[in-house]
Design an enzyme around this catalytic site. Structure first.
Site, PDB file in Angstrom:
ATOM      1  N   ASP A  42       6.633   3.057   2.582  1.00  0.00           N
ATOM      2  CA  ASP A  42       6.610   3.481   1.178  1.00  0.00           C
ATOM      3  C   ASP A  42       7.015   4.947   1.075  1.00  0.00           C
ATOM      4  OD1 ASP A  42       6.241   3.316  -1.519  1.00  0.00           O
ATOM      5  OD2 ASP A  42       4.054   3.256  -1.457  1.00  0.00           O
ATOM      6  N   HIS A  58      16.455   5.202   0.349  1.00  0.00           N
ATOM      7  CA  HIS A  58      16.462   3.943   1.107  1.00  0.00           C
ATOM      8  C   HIS A  58      17.347   4.064   2.349  1.00  0.00           C
ATOM      9  CE1 HIS A  58      14.025   2.105  -1.866  1.00  0.00           C
ATOM     10  NE2 HIS A  58      14.955   1.982  -2.799  1.00  0.00           N
ATOM     11  N   LEU A  83      10.076  -6.375  22.780  1.00  0.00           N
ATOM     12  CA  LEU A  83       9.412  -6.124  21.495  1.00  0.00           C
ATOM     13  C   LEU A  83       9.886  -7.166  20.487  1.00  0.00           C
ATOM     14  CD1 LEU A  83       7.840  -4.076  19.502  1.00  0.00           C
ATOM     15  CD2 LEU A  83      10.134  -3.255  18.925  1.00  0.00           C
TER      16      LEU A  83
HETATM   17  C1  FPP Z   1       9.460   1.700  -0.670  1.00  0.00           C
HETATM   18  O1  FPP Z   1       9.933   2.899  -1.159  1.00  0.00           O
HETATM   19  C2  FPP Z   1      10.348   0.994   0.230  1.00  0.00           C
HETATM   20  C3  FPP Z   1      10.955  -0.211  -0.018  1.00  0.00           C
HETATM   21  C4  FPP Z   1      11.002  -0.826  -1.331  1.00  0.00           C
HETATM   22  C5  FPP Z   1      11.576  -1.035   1.001  1.00  0.00           C
HETATM   23  C6  FPP Z   1      11.850  -0.421   2.332  1.00  0.00           C
HETATM   24  C7  FPP Z   1      13.294  -0.374   2.570  1.00  0.00           C
HETATM   25  C8  FPP Z   1      13.883   0.405   3.503  1.00  0.00           C
HETATM   26  C9  FPP Z   1      13.143   1.245   4.444  1.00  0.00           C
HETATM   27  C10 FPP Z   1      15.375   0.472   3.578  1.00  0.00           C
HETATM   28  C11 FPP Z   1      16.072  -0.638   4.265  1.00  0.00           C
HETATM   29  C12 FPP Z   1      15.301  -1.378   5.271  1.00  0.00           C
HETATM   30  C13 FPP Z   1      15.782  -1.791   6.459  1.00  0.00           C
HETATM   31  C14 FPP Z   1      14.950  -2.650   7.331  1.00  0.00           C
HETATM   32  C15 FPP Z   1      17.108  -1.426   6.958  1.00  0.00           C
HETATM   33  P1  FPP Z   1       9.863   3.122  -2.724  1.00  0.00           P
HETATM   34  O2  FPP Z   1      11.234   2.954  -3.247  1.00  0.00           O
HETATM   35  O3  FPP Z   1       8.857   2.229  -3.343  1.00  0.00           O
HETATM   36  O4  FPP Z   1       9.383   4.614  -2.780  1.00  0.00           O
HETATM   37  P2  FPP Z   1       8.614   5.332  -3.976  1.00  0.00           P
HETATM   38  O5  FPP Z   1       7.268   4.663  -4.073  1.00  0.00           O
HETATM   39  O6  FPP Z   1       8.535   6.742  -3.508  1.00  0.00           O
HETATM   40  O7  FPP Z   1       9.455   5.163  -5.217  1.00  0.00           O
END
Ligand code: FPP
Length: 248
Positions: free
Chosen positions: A28, A45, A139
């Site tokens: 997150d 992202h 893993l």
């Molecule tokens: C939360 O950040 C994260 C996600 C919604 C998904 C996680 C995705 C990635 C790490 C990118 C791609 C993944 C891979 C496996 C290549 P948020 O957008 O909710 O953050 P915020 O709460 O600060 O808005």
């Protein structure tokens, strides 16, 4: 150690001292990471995808048996069309780029969640990656894709209902093991440590059954800043926990 703890530290029957085998992470904070830099959310992202690459490698090097990452939840479809499409594009890009390296490093790709709900190109990339890495044992890298714990439990319960209806399973034989055998995580080690980054303290429909006796760790680090050092710190924190699994 909490002052409220009633019993002295017991090491006899608790799994203290041993490192975690299975770690899961709610990644997150990508959006906030980008916002702080006056960048669009997709930049967060993208940086998050790089943190995934670094963390997976570190997890293998540290000897974890399984690392499960919450990449796309069954609720993430509620985000804007643009953001969903960015996330799907990043997942496709990540898989195209990283599968060969995973394979070289003895990493086996797995998924949990309802991948049928994803676009065909992504489904094919996932299938190819899973097939290519299926004999690796160092893993298990488990991507939670279109995953929601309630959805996972509903699918398991439907499966049980079908087996009961067809006479394969007697209602009195439904026990935790029968449920666990039907969860997406059935052949993974038990979840030891569940980490959420970015200071939020919620499970957000992630591994609800599996978290029953997992240690929980909430860290302020935003996901794009997470790395091997942060994982090592989380594992060190886990090492200080006394696990009783309901016993004393
Ligand atoms: C939360 O950040 C994260 C996600 C919604 C998904 C996680 C995705 C990635 C790490 C990118 C791609 C993944 C891979 C496996 C290549 P948020 O957008 O909710 O953050 P915020 O709460 O600060 O808005």
């Amino acid at each position: 150690m909490s002052g409220l703890s009633a019993s002295p530290v017991s090491t006899a029957d608790a799994a203290t001292g041993a490192g975690p085998r299975h770690v899961a992470i709610i990644m997150d904070g990508n959006g906030r990471w980008a916002k702080r830099r006056f960048l669009p959310r997709v930049a967060g992202h993208r940086a998050g995808a790089e943190a995934v690459r670094v963390t997976v490698k570190a997890a293998a090097d540290m000897g974890l048996k399984a690392l499960t990452l919450y990449a796309f939840s069954s609720e993430n479809w509620r985000r804007s069309t643009e953001e969903v499409s960015d996330l799907m594009g990043l997942l496709r890009h990540y898989l195209r780029k990283e599968i060969a390296g995973m394979d070289r490093n003895g990493i086996r790709l797995r998924t949990i969640g309802n991948i049928d709900g994803l676009d065909n190109e992504l489904i094919n990339l996932v299938r190819e990656g899973v097939e290519r890495t299926k004999n690796n044992r160092r893993l298990d890298f488990v991507l939670a894709l279109n995953y929601g714990a309630q959805d996972e439990m509903v699918r398991a319960i439907r499966d049980i209902a079908t087996d009961v209806q067809s006479g394969v399973l007697a209602p009195e034989d439904i026990d935790p093991a029968a449920i666990e055998a039907r969860l997406d995580t059935s052949d993974l080690p038990p979840l030891d440590l569940l980490i959420r980054t970015s200071g939020e303290r919620r499970l957000s429909n992630f591994l609800l059954w599996q978290a029953a006796y997992a240690e929980l760790l909430f860290v302020d680090t935003l996901w794009p800043d997470f790395d091997g050092e942060a994982l090592a710190a989380a594992i060190a924190d886990f090492g200080t926990r006394e696990r009783r699994f309901g016993g004393r």
